[in-house]
Design a protein around this motif. Sequence first.
Motif, PDB file in Angstrom:
ATOM      1  N   VAL A   7      24.677  13.786  -8.346  1.00  0.00           N
ATOM      2  CA  VAL A   7      24.791  12.362  -8.653  1.00  0.00           C
ATOM      3  C   VAL A   7      23.508  11.704  -8.157  1.00  0.00           C
ATOM      4  O   VAL A   7      23.110  11.878  -7.003  1.00  0.00           O
ATOM      5  N   LEU A   8      22.848  10.979  -9.055  1.00  0.00           N
ATOM      6  CA  LEU A   8      21.614  10.273  -8.707  1.00  0.00           C
ATOM      7  C   LEU A   8      21.951   8.854  -8.257  1.00  0.00           C
ATOM      8  O   LEU A   8      22.782   8.186  -8.871  1.00  0.00           O
ATOM      9  N   ASP A   9      21.285   8.424  -7.184  1.00  0.00           N
ATOM     10  CA  ASP A   9      21.457   7.052  -6.720  1.00  0.00           C
ATOM     11  C   ASP A   9      20.247   6.666  -5.882  1.00  0.00           C
ATOM     12  O   ASP A   9      19.263   7.416  -5.818  1.00  0.00           O
ATOM     13  N   ASP A  10      20.331   5.534  -5.215  1.00  0.00           N
ATOM     14  CA  ASP A  10      19.191   5.062  -4.425  1.00  0.00           C
ATOM     15  C   ASP A  10      18.885   5.968  -3.237  1.00  0.00           C
ATOM     16  O   ASP A  10      17.791   5.902  -2.683  1.00  0.00           O
ATOM     17  N   GLY A  11      19.825   6.831  -2.848  1.00  0.00           N
ATOM     18  CA  GLY A  11      19.605   7.737  -1.731  1.00  0.00           C
ATOM     19  C   GLY A  11      19.153   9.131  -2.139  1.00  0.00           C
ATOM     20  O   GLY A  11      19.040  10.012  -1.289  1.00  0.00           O
ATOM     21  N   THR A  12      18.878   9.337  -3.421  1.00  0.00           N
ATOM     22  CA  THR A  12      18.475  10.663  -3.899  1.00  0.00           C
ATOM     23  C   THR A  12      17.197  11.133  -3.206  1.00  0.00           C
ATOM     24  O   THR A  12      16.233  10.374  -3.085  1.00  0.00           O
ATOM     25  N   ASP A  13      17.202  12.385  -2.766  1.00  0.00           N
ATOM     26  CA  ASP A  13      16.016  13.014  -2.181  1.00  0.00           C
ATOM     27  C   ASP A  13      15.209  13.587  -3.355  1.00  0.00           C
ATOM     28  O   ASP A  13      15.496  14.676  -3.845  1.00  0.00           O
ATOM     29  N   TRP A  14      14.219  12.832  -3.799  1.00  0.00           N
ATOM     30  CA  TRP A  14      13.461  13.205  -4.999  1.00  0.00           C
ATOM     31  C   TRP A  14      12.597  14.447  -4.780  1.00  0.00           C
ATOM     32  O   TRP A  14      12.346  15.193  -5.720  1.00  0.00           O
ATOM     33  N   ASP A  15      12.153  14.693  -3.552  1.00  0.00           N
ATOM     34  CA  ASP A  15      11.379  15.907  -3.272  1.00  0.00           C
ATOM     35  C   ASP A  15      12.276  17.139  -3.408  1.00  0.00           C
ATOM     36  O   ASP A  15      11.883  18.142  -4.001  1.00  0.00           O
ATOM     37  N   GLU A  16      13.490  17.044  -2.866  1.00  0.00           N
ATOM     38  CA  GLU A  16      14.430  18.156  -3.005  1.00  0.00           C
ATOM     39  C   GLU A  16      14.794  18.376  -4.472  1.00  0.00           C
ATOM     40  O   GLU A  16      14.838  19.513  -4.943  1.00  0.00           O
ATOM     41  N   LEU A  17      15.029  17.287  -5.196  1.00  0.00           N
ATOM     42  CA  LEU A  17      15.358  17.416  -6.614  1.00  0.00           C
ATOM     43  C   LEU A  17      14.210  18.070  -7.369  1.00  0.00           C
ATOM     44  O   LEU A  17      14.439  18.920  -8.230  1.00  0.00           O
ATOM     45  N   ALA A  18      12.972  17.727  -7.042  1.00  0.00           N
ATOM     46  CA  ALA A  18      11.818  18.344  -7.703  1.00  0.00           C
ATOM     47  C   ALA A  18      11.825  19.857  -7.495  1.00  0.00           C
ATOM     48  O   ALA A  18      11.564  20.628  -8.426  1.00  0.00           O
ATOM     49  N   GLU A  19      12.157  20.308  -6.285  1.00  0.00           N
ATOM     50  CA  GLU A  19      12.227  21.747  -6.006  1.00  0.00           C
ATOM     51  C   GLU A  19      13.349  22.393  -6.817  1.00  0.00           C
ATOM     52  O   GLU A  19      13.168  23.477  -7.375  1.00  0.00           O
ATOM     53  N   LEU A  20      14.500  21.742  -6.866  1.00  0.00           N
ATOM     54  CA  LEU A  20      15.636  22.282  -7.614  1.00  0.00           C
ATOM     55  C   LEU A  20      15.329  22.363  -9.103  1.00  0.00           C
ATOM     56  O   LEU A  20      15.686  23.342  -9.769  1.00  0.00           O
TER      57      LEU A  20
END
Length: 129
Positions: free
Chosen positions: A87-100
């Motif tokens: 689930v994407l929201d204002d607390g999303t860890d974008w660096d972690e998502l980039a790795e995933l």
Amino acid sequence: MSRPDVPAAWVRRIAAVLEALPECERVEAWVGVQWQVASKSVAHAFGGEDGLVRITFRAEPDEVMAFQHLGAPYFRAGYGRDVVGLVLDDGTDWDELAELLTDAYCLRAPERLATLVPRPPSPGSGGPP
């Protein structure tokens, strides 16, 4: 309830990761935005009928189970044994998502393309500790 659009700023952040990878491209999706490599889905960002925005992507089956056990904001998708969601929201860890997302790309891309993507050494590979 109608499905919300994925915020344009979030689409740009996801696209910056995926579209920088060899031959990964954005394609039309029935809802939201999808990225593919060699006609294989890598990730799909979309708004749900519950008003939440999610992204699904490919992962190793054991990683899917690990994400499922972590719980929110992760979830196991209701299809495919190798699909996990976030689930994407204002607390999303974008660096972690980039790795995933990079990992998802490498799982779906032909080997000739996946080998072009710089990856950190895996544990026990003999690389530096």
